[in-house]
Each structure stands twice: as structure tokens, then as C-alpha cells.
Design an enzyme around this catalytic site. Structure first.
Site, short mmCIF file in Angstrom:
data_model
loop_
_atom_site.label_atom_id
_atom_site.label_comp_id
_atom_site.label_asym_id
_atom_site.label_seq_id
_atom_site.Cartn_x
_atom_site.Cartn_y
_atom_site.Cartn_z
N ASN B 380 0.81 -1.20 0.00
CA ASN B 380 0.00 0.00 0.00
C ASN B 380 0.85 1.26 0.00
OD1 ASN B 380 -1.89 2.02 0.41
ND2 ASN B 380 -3.11 0.85 1.83
N ASP B 381 1.46 1.60 1.13
CA ASP B 381 2.22 2.85 1.21
C ASP B 381 3.37 2.91 0.20
OD1 ASP B 381 0.62 3.76 3.22
OD2 ASP B 381 1.87 2.89 4.80
#
Lengths: 98, 454
Positions: B380-381
Site C-alpha cells: 500500500n504505502d
């Protein structure tokens, strides 16, 4: 025992520090975790020192502390070896057969 | 006998350095640990022949207890739990160094000021590494939840450090012994705890790496005390290699070491999603399967979520199907994918993915633009383009994988929530992004079915 005089020991310290730096300097990120685990294993050599300390211990208290020291040191060495070997065994190139 | 002991320690030191050198390349790595292991066996066995030792029964018993326990836990630990296991073994090493220091300081022999100083330093560092590593283990294992912070925490730590320094000075000048030694270790152990509790889980790998280096240093100091060259060399090599590794890790996370230790970020700090960024566009597995099967090049971007869902085996099965169809498949790994740098490589290796299909961010980032499908699974990040564009974001400046630049980007995700850091991901709202909602493992299975049925 051969005595390491102060400055000889200091030279060993300096050269070993550079060696450690050089050995690791070019490592690819893919190996960071196994390498950290491998270097963790190498300082398991502390078990040898703990054995000597326990071997010198003459009171109940120092024997107890030395005994714990050897347990911890042996755990560091054996555990570090087992997990590093398990991780590195899995690294295979696509040409290799399982 | 003395000569034989010295020769053995020399051989051990040589084997350690060669082993580490071999461990720094994937081709020779598996043999490297065996070289180092041989060095350890030689050094341990010859130590039984050391002059003027007693307590052999205690020694053998302790080696047996520690060895068997560590062997057993090391064999059964899951690959996903590897970071905390390394922390635990590292802590044991630090504890052992502290124990050596305690025995030597409590003994009636006066070592002189230089050796006593080194014993004190090794004892303090070893104790901090011991209790700090145990806290790190507890946090990653989920035994200790949350981070304990209060204002002035850094001041308390500095005060404790000063107290250990003063106690150390007292011991050095008075020649050691008694209550001050006991107090020194109590305060040093407490310092390891208070230093580590405020640090969040995401930063823990850097901390573990730091304690690894510290244990090495403590071992080297105790090597000076015991006049043992093998300990000095092995400890120092690990101390410097570990320091470098710590810096590399911190750099990969775009943090400085000081920032990790004293700022207390790296924990879930919820950031409100700023306004409406558009809609996420869902897609089903069949369409993704077709897209991938007829693509020329597919890049897989795995994250820790994939490992949590135990999806890596299925993902590799899917990749093998695609490779058989002539699709070029590569894995793009962010330095901090997983719980520590390189952890994702271990997890993929466990699933059987050859390491020459796995690429670092620097090697692969330029290739996204010529990629037909980027499959983001459990990450994600590390693919959030906000890191490039929005200076107000906490992850601004972090190097990311350019999944947004692929022609099509497929994100496998359980639901619509934000990631580990709580930051909204702009990638999900892009025109070329489609969301494949579901559990990583199930979705990988569905993709396999979709490709097979073509």
C-alpha cells in the site's frame, strides 16, 4: 595464553572494524534480512567468553550468572545458525533444480 | 595446548569473515553460514581445553539447555515471524556479554582501570541490547501492544544514561565489586526498556539491527577483558557491519537513525483522507486473468499483506502459468516490503520464486512504463504516488515503486480502508487502476482458475 598488549588489541579492533564495513558494503537489499541474521549468529562467539567466565567463577552468585550467560550465548549461536541456514537454503536461481 | 587454542581461535576468526563475505552474494550465501558455523564449532570445542577452568559440568549443561531450546524454536518459527526471532537471539547474545561483564566485575581479581572500563562499557551495552531486544521481540510478536510515551521521555533516558555512566566511573575508580555493580546492571537493563518502548512497530527492524550492532560491540569489549582475539574480531566485525546495515535500513525507509530513536513515529497515526479523490473502480478476477494472460509484461508488487494472507505460493503458481504462456513476469520489491528490508525476498524464496526474477526498486522502477499489468498485492504505502507529489504527507520523500505508471494497475485488497500508516492511497483512484477486492490467497486462486480456463 599469549597476552594481547594494549596497542596490538587496538590495531585488531581498528582493522576488524574496516573489515566488517567492507564485507557488507556491496550487499544487495535482497540479502539484508539473512545477513543481519548471519551477523547475529557470528556474535554468538560470546558463548566462548561466557564459558571462560563460568570457568573462573568461584562463588554461587557468579556461577549462577555465568551459567545463565552460557545458556544465553549458546542460544544466540545455535538459534542464529538455524534461522540463517533456513533462510539461505531457500534462495535459488531459476536454473537450479529443487 | 596454548598454541592449539590460539590456532583454533585464529581459524574461527578467519572462517567468520569468509562466511560473512560469502553471505553477501546470493550465489554463495548458503555456503557462507556453513563456513561461519564451522568456525563456531572449532572455537567452542577448543575452549574446553582452556587452562585453569572449572565448572565443566555446569558449562556443558548450559550449552545443552541453551542450544536445544534455540534449535527447537529456530526450526519451527514461521518465515513471517523471522524479524522478532532474530531480535530474541540477538538479545540473548547481549545478555551473555552482560553476564561475562558481571562475573568479571564481581570477581576478586583487579583487572586495572583500562580493562575494568571495557568490562563496564560491554556490560552496559550488552544489558541495553538484552532488554531492548526483548521489548522489540514482544512488540513484533504482539505481546506488547501500543507505544508508551510521555513528555520528557528523552530526558528520563538521558538521566538514566548519566546514572549508568556515574556508576561505571565509581566502579572503575574503586576497582569494582558489590552493590554498585548490581545497581549498574539494573539501571542499564531498565534503560534498554525505556529506550525501546516508545518506538513504533514499523521502525522496529531498524532498532533490531542497531541492537545487533551493539551486541557485537559488547562482545568485542568483553573479548578485550578476556584477552580473546576471536571475540574481539568477530564482535568488531559484527559491530561495524551491523552499523552499516542499520544505516542502509534507515535510508531505505527514508528516516535518519536519530529520527527513529527519538521521534516516536512509525506507529499508526491516522491521517484523515483529504476530501474526495474520485472513485475506486472495481474489477473481477476473470477480467484480470484475461488481461494478464495476454499481456507482454507483468510486474508483481508484493507487500506484507500478501504474506499475512499466505498468498505467496498461489501468486508464484499464477506466475508460472503466465511464464508458460510466454508472458514476462518479474517481482518488484520495495526495500521495506515485509517487516524488515529483505524480508519479502525470504518470503518469496520460501514459496519457490527464483531470486533472479526478483528486482530491487532501483533496478525495476524504470520498467513500469513499459509494463502492461502491475499487480499490487498486499502492498500500500510503498506504491502511494502521494510520496512523490504531496509535501504535506508523512510519507513525502519516501522512494516508492512506480506502479501508477504501468498501463494497467490492479490492486488486490480486502476492502476500501487505508494502509498500515493510515494514509489514503492516491493510486487507488487513478484512471488506469482497478481494484480487485478480496482475500489475497482467494484472489490468487481465482486468477489461477481464470488463466487456466483460457
Amino acid at each position: 595464553m599469549i597476552e594481547l598488549s594494549g596497542f596490538a588489541a587496538l590495531y585488531i579492533f581498528m582493522l576488524a572494524a574496516f573489515t566488517g564495513y567492507e564485507v557488507i558494503a556491496k550487499v544487495p537489499a535482497i540479502l539484508h534480512t539473512p545477513l543481519m541474521s548471519g551477523s547475529n549468529f557470528v556474535h554468538g562467539i560470546v558463548v566462548v567468553g561466557a564459558m571462560v567466565a563460568l570457568g573462573h567463577a568461584d562463588t554461587f552468585l557468579t556461577q549462577l550468572v555465568g551459567f545463565i550467560g552460557v545458556i544465553l550465548g549458546a542460544g544466540n549461536a545455535v538459534g542464529g545458525y538455524v534461522v540463517t541456514e533456513r533462510m539461505l537454503e531457500m534462495f535459488k536461481a531459476s536454473g537450479d533444480k529443487n | 595446548m596454548d598454541l592449539l587454542i590460539q590456532v583454533s581461535y585464529f581459524a574461527a576468526a578467519f572462517l567468520f569473515i569468509m562466511g560473512l563475505k560469502r553471505m553477501s552474494s546470493p550465489v554463495t550465501a548458503a555456503s557462507g553460514i556453513k563456513w561461519a558455523g564451522a568456525g563456531m564449532v572449532v572455537a567452542t570445542v577448543i575452549t574446553f581445553a582452556y587452562p585453569d577452568l572449572h565448572n565443566y559440568f555446569l558449562m556443558t549443561t548450559a550449552i545443552f539447555i541453551g542450544g536445544v531450546l534455540a534449535w527447537w524454536t529456530g526450526k519451527k518459527v514461521a518465515m513471517t515471524d523471522m524479524p522478532q526471532m532474530i531480535a530474541l537471539y540477538n538479545g540473548m547474545g547481549g545478555g551473555s556479554a552482560a553476564a561475562i561483564s558481571a562475573v568479571e566485575l564481581a570477581s576478586s581479581v583487579n583487572h586495572g582501570p583500562v580493562i575494568t572500563t571495557l568490562a563496564v562499557l560491554g556490560g552496559i551495552i550488552g544489558s541495553v541490547s538484552f532488554s531492548g531486544s526483548l521489548i522489540a521481540f514482544g512488540k513484533l510478536q504482539g505481546l506488547i501492544k501500543g507505544s508508551f510515551r510521555f513528555s520528557g521521555q528523552n530526558l528520563v533516558n538521558i538521566a538514566m544514561l548519566a546514572v549508568t555512566g556515574l556508576l561505571g566511573l565509581l566502579i572503575i575508580t574503586s576497582g569494582g565489586g558489590g552493590f554498585s555493580v548490581f545497581l549498574l546492571f539494573v539501571v542499564a537493563l531498565a534503560l534498554g526498556v525505556t529506550m525501546t518502548v516508545p518506538i513504533g512497530g514499523a521502525d522496529m527492524p531498524v532498532v533490531i539491527s542497531l541492537y545487533n550492532a551493539l551486541t557485537g560491540l559488547a562482545v568485542a569489549f568483553e573479548g578485550f577483558v578476556l584477552n580473546n582475539a576471536a571475540m574481539i574480531i568477530a564482535g568488531t566485525v559484527v559491530g561495524s557491519a551491523g552499523s552499516l546495515l542499520t544505516q542502509l535500513m534507515a535510508k531505505a525507509m527514508n528516516r535518519s537513525l536519530g529520527n527513529v530513536l527519538f521521534s516516536g513515529f512509525g506507529d499508526t497515526e491516522a491521517v484523515a483522507a483529504e476530501g474526495d479523490q474520485g472513485v475506486m473502480k472495481p474489477i473481477d478476477a476473470n477480467d484480470v486473468g484475461i488481461m494478464m494472460a495476454f499481456a507482454e509484461k507483468v510486474l508483481i508488487v508484493p507487500g506484507y499483506g500478501m504474506a499475512v494472507a499466505q498468498a505467496q505460493h498461489k501468486v508464484w503458481e499464477l506466475c508460472q502459468l503466465l511464464i508458460d504462456r510466454g508472458v514476462k513476469v518479474k517481482f518488484a520489491i520495495h526495500p521495506v516490503a515485509g517487516r524488515m528490508p529483505g524480508h519479502m525476498n525470504v518470503l518469496l524464496a520460501e514459496a519457490g520464486v527464483p531470486y533472479d526474477l526478483i528486482y530491487d526498486q532501483e533496478e525495476i522502477n524504470a520498467e513500469f512504463e513499459t509494463t502492461d499489468v502491475a499487480l499490487v498485492i498486499g502492498a500500500n504505502d510503498v506504491v502511494n504516488p502521494v510520496a512523490r507529489s504531496d509535501p504535506s504527507s508523512p510519507i513525502y520523500g519516501m522512494p516508492i515503486l512506480n506502479a501508477d505508471k504501468a498501463r494497467n494497475c490492479i490492486v488486490v485488497k480486502r476492502g476500501q480502508g487505508a494502509g498500515f500508516s493510515g494514509i489514503q492511497n492516491a493510486l487507488f483512484f487513478l484512471d488506469n487502476t482497478r481494484m480487485l477486492y478480496g482475500d489475497g490467497q482467494e484472489m490468487a486462486s481465482e486468477l489461477i482458475q481464470a488463466v487456466k480456463s483460457l
